[in-house]
Design a protein around this motif. Structure first.
Motif, PDB file in Angstrom:
ATOM      1  N   LEU A  38       1.101  -1.160  -0.629  1.00  0.00           N
ATOM      2  CA  LEU A  38      -0.353  -0.236  -0.237  1.00  0.00           C
ATOM      3  C   LEU A  38       0.772   1.306   0.181  1.00  0.00           C
ATOM      4  O   LEU A  38       1.940   1.493   0.675  1.00  0.00           O
ATOM      5  N   VAL A  39       0.577   2.469  -0.872  1.00  0.00           N
ATOM      6  CA  VAL A  39       1.137   3.219  -0.671  1.00  0.00           C
ATOM      7  C   VAL A  39       0.726   4.695  -0.501  1.00  0.00           C
ATOM      8  O   VAL A  39      -1.187   4.530  -1.435  1.00  0.00           O
ATOM      9  N   ILE A  40       0.675   4.922   0.134  1.00  0.00           N
ATOM     10  CA  ILE A  40      -0.375   6.330   0.646  1.00  0.00           C
ATOM     11  C   ILE A  40      -0.123   7.482   0.616  1.00  0.00           C
ATOM     12  O   ILE A  40       1.506   8.112   0.510  1.00  0.00           O
ATOM     13  N   SER A  41      -0.422   8.856  -0.250  1.00  0.00           N
ATOM     14  CA  SER A  41       0.300   9.305  -0.580  1.00  0.00           C
ATOM     15  C   SER A  41      -0.631  10.508  -0.313  1.00  0.00           C
ATOM     16  O   SER A  41      -1.654  10.707   0.533  1.00  0.00           O
ATOM     17  N   ALA A  63      -0.771  -1.161  -4.496  1.00  0.00           N
ATOM     18  CA  ALA A  63      -2.310  -0.332  -4.612  1.00  0.00           C
ATOM     19  C   ALA A  63      -2.208   0.904  -3.774  1.00  0.00           C
ATOM     20  O   ALA A  63      -1.358   1.103  -3.069  1.00  0.00           O
ATOM     21  N   PHE A  64      -2.910   2.417  -4.846  1.00  0.00           N
ATOM     22  CA  PHE A  64      -2.314   4.049  -3.437  1.00  0.00           C
ATOM     23  C   PHE A  64      -4.500   3.760  -3.108  1.00  0.00           C
ATOM     24  O   PHE A  64      -5.478   3.744  -3.115  1.00  0.00           O
ATOM     25  N   VAL A 243      -3.847   0.656 -13.254  1.00  0.00           N
ATOM     26  CA  VAL A 243      -3.289   1.172 -11.862  1.00  0.00           C
ATOM     27  C   VAL A 243      -4.786   0.623 -10.708  1.00  0.00           C
ATOM     28  O   VAL A 243      -5.899   0.971 -10.978  1.00  0.00           O
ATOM     29  N   ARG A 244      -4.131   0.902  -9.306  1.00  0.00           N
ATOM     30  CA  ARG A 244      -5.015   0.233  -7.896  1.00  0.00           C
ATOM     31  C   ARG A 244      -5.075   1.156  -7.470  1.00  0.00           C
ATOM     32  O   ARG A 244      -4.122   1.117  -6.819  1.00  0.00           O
ATOM     33  N   PHE A 245      -6.889   1.350  -6.749  1.00  0.00           N
ATOM     34  CA  PHE A 245      -6.884   2.495  -6.065  1.00  0.00           C
ATOM     35  C   PHE A 245      -7.236   1.793  -4.801  1.00  0.00           C
ATOM     36  O   PHE A 245      -8.246   0.955  -5.235  1.00  0.00           O
TER      37      PHE A 245
END
Length: 271
Positions: A38-41, A63-64, A243-245
């Motif tokens: 998981l990437v948190i922006s 996933a983002f 891209v996966r959110f």
């Protein structure tokens, strides 16, 4: 679960990043910048674009999710006031994933240089500093038109609300697997003629752009720009990758469109 955080870099975003990182590690999640699930922006849409390109090689495994610290973003679901709620959701709740289509662009050269392939989440633009862009535009292997003008924008559905919209392109729901080709100041007169309207191409259609005049091109993918010379062709199509959110709650696309472009004007009109 392994996670990573990408911050806009301003004081507020960095503070939120530190807080979220501390909370999640307290819940025994693992901070891993190399192999995150998981990437948190933390920032705006530009920050999420940066996160996407940082982990573009891990799209199947990563996933983002976004926390926006500025104006309402199209990719950011959460606001700073909801950090504690978001942390609990991440730590305790299995998440749902939505997938958005991406643009694939392949640049081939006249020389024997290796071709360059890249993905874009929002769009790719093609311009030149040497006069007009002149392309033979082919769709599905057949000549469609000769384009002359300032340049072309090829956008994804999720990027259709960005530069594409400013150029007069259509807004496309991201569940539709397509790309959009939009002109920048095309030359239309008695001698030269283009379609003049944005073209929406489905995933099984490929667009090939062949330069008809020797130019160096400024080609941008999202917010990264490079100069290319000796270009033989530029191929554009819907990418196989997506891209996966992460979604912990509904975040309807048309609500985002309304809130970004319509809602404030309606409030002013009512006043």
């Amino acid at each position: 679960m392994k996670f990573s955080i990408v911050s806009k870099g301003d004081k507020r975003s960095n503070k939120i990043m530190a807080t979220v990182k501390q909370y999640l590690t307290d819940f025994n999640l693992i901070y891993d910048e190399k192999l995150p699930e998981l990437v948190i922006s933390v920032g705006g849409d530009g920050t999420l674009l940066e996160a996407f390109h940082r982990y573009v090689h891990r799209l199947k495994s990563t996933a983002f999710i976004g926390i926006h610290t500025g104006h309402l973003g199209f990719y950011a679901d959460w606001v700073p006031e909801e950090i504690e709620k978001l942390v609990i959701e991440i730590a305790k709740t299995p998440y749902q994933v939505v997938e958005y289509p991406l643009l694939e662009m392949i640049i081939r050269f006249k020389t024997e240089r290796k071709e360059i392939r890249f993905l874009a989440l929002n769009e790719a633009t093609i311009k030149t500093a040497e006069g007009s862009v002149v392309f033979d535009v082919q769709i599905r292997g057949e000549h469609f038109e000769t384009f002359r003008g300032d340049g072309l924008c090829i956008s994804t559905p999720s990027g259709s609300t960005a530069y594409n919209k400013a150029l007069g392109g259509a807004i496309i729901h991201p569940s539709i697997e397509a790309i959009q080709l939009t002109e920048m100041a095309s030359i239309n007169n008695r001698v030269f003629r283009t379609i003049g309207s944005p073209l929406i191409l489905p995933k099984h259609h490929t667009c090939l752009l062949k330069p008809m005049v020797d130019r160096s091109f400024l080609i941008a993918r999202d917010h990264y720009t490079d100069t290319y010379t000796d270009v033989k062709s530029i191929q554009c199509r819907v990418a196989k990758e997506k891209v996966r959110f992460v979604r912990y709650r509904p975040f309807p696309f048309w609500n985002r469109v309304r809130d970004s472009f319509v809602a404030e004007g309606e409030e002013v009109h009512k006043a």
